[in-house]
Design an enzyme around this catalytic site. Sequence first.
Site: not given
Ligand code: UD1
Ligand code: CA
Length: 488
Positions: A12, A19, A84, A162, A384
Amino acid sequence: MVTDPNLAIIVLAAGQGTRMKSATPKLLHPLAGAPIVSHVLATARAMDPALILAVVRHERDRVSEVIEAELPDAVIIDQDHVPGTGRAVEQAVADLPEGFNGDVLVLNGDVPLLDADTLRELIDGHRASGAAATVLSSVVSDATGYGRIVRAADGGLERIVEHKDATAAERAIDEINAGIYVFGVSALRDQLAYLRTDNAQGEKYLTDMVELLHRAGSSVSAVPVAESWKAEGINDRAQLSEAAARLNALIVRGWQLNGVTVQDPATTWIDLTVTLAPDVTILPGTQLKGATTVEKDAVIGPDTTLVDCEVGEGAKVKRTDATLAVIGARASVGPFSYLRPGTVLDADGKIGTFVETKNSHIGQGSKVPHLSYIGDSNVGRGVNLGAGTITANYDDLTKHRTEIGDEVHTGSHNVFVAPVRIGDGAKTGAGAVIRKDVPAGALALSVAPQRNIEGWVEKNRSGTAAAEVAERARSAQEANDGSQRQDG
Ligand code: UD1
Ligand code: CA
């Protein structure tokens, strides 16, 4: 590892990384010399699955470029406008070959420290249990921001909530979702379509799959990772520096166990891509980056940064900043040297204090000891160069080369106005400005003979302290000369 034909991996990588508060996509921020996501991709490759899919959206071209460089065979999936992690997986699963009936390992692109062995154990456990889904969890001291693992009274996994959707009681749970999951593909195909966006973030949460499967009567489980740091995700720059320190400590320790002396691990930073030989010594405040290699018995540091450099056996590099430079065996560099790209210092050579070099070859045993700029030059063997040597390589339009033969010794404070050639064995006087070629064996002098204008200070600066002491010194000298004459 042999290819696991029943394993597909989804990485993903579509999220924005808000952040981080950065113009650079979060997953491209460097960690031990490689983008965050590259670590996850490298682990995915090490698993040797039948197929790897990577989901992108935010800055998709920049992120895809890194993915394609790391994993040319990966399938890139473009996430649509529905946000998501659940949506990301839904779209990737739709792209799996219809005949694929194995397991899907989902990896958050921002959890870079997990290793293939831990993931392999997770998959083996999942397969042995016959569960529809297995989640990697982690027990942590600060669970802020993570999804919490909600277990039933019997300890079984019920759902993941979450952080933003959790009640105070749920926020007190210290077991978190690591963002790493194994699903039987049929479980995903059956339930992904039921994910909804009615939550605090208005996203399709992949984590809701747990509750969906649980309610459908499928078995789901959460397995805690033994070392919780492996499961740490990177959301902001504070977590980035923590992960970097963690990974660096592992890298340093690895080299120490391979025979490298690292005096101060806390101030020594080594990229994953660096290679060190046994009996190298690294002193405090040293950063070794990129494709840097260091041969045995070399001593690097203190306070030295080497980017893509080659350092030969027994060389000493002290308080130096160098990029794309080659430092020969037993050569000595620093303190306070600046080696820019294209610097090649042959064996036994020296680049000393306050010396800058660029695009220059300095031959075996040749020395540039002090206060010099050597650019676009070829310097032969046994040379040198005097203190304060400048190669004037730029005439305001183009750069030109300075060619210096073997065994040339030059005076202090010379300027070589390129293009210019100094023949083998030639010498130059102090303060020379060399604009014409010097033949082999010649002595080149470009400074006019010195003229002393007697009494100039007393005449032109009368009344100053200088004039006063000069007059006194002259009178004393004259008196002395007079008495000598009488004696004689
Ligand atoms: C996510 C988990 C959370 C977990 C945490 C662990 C979900 C809803 N939550 O939260 O339970 O504890 O990771 O680190 O999954 N991404 C996509 N498409 C999107 C959104 C995100 O590909 O639409 C990818 C992001 O690039 C990232 C990963 O998914 O690599 C996680 O996304 P992020 O938004 O960081 O999730 P967290 O809030 O950390
Ligand atoms: Ca994350």
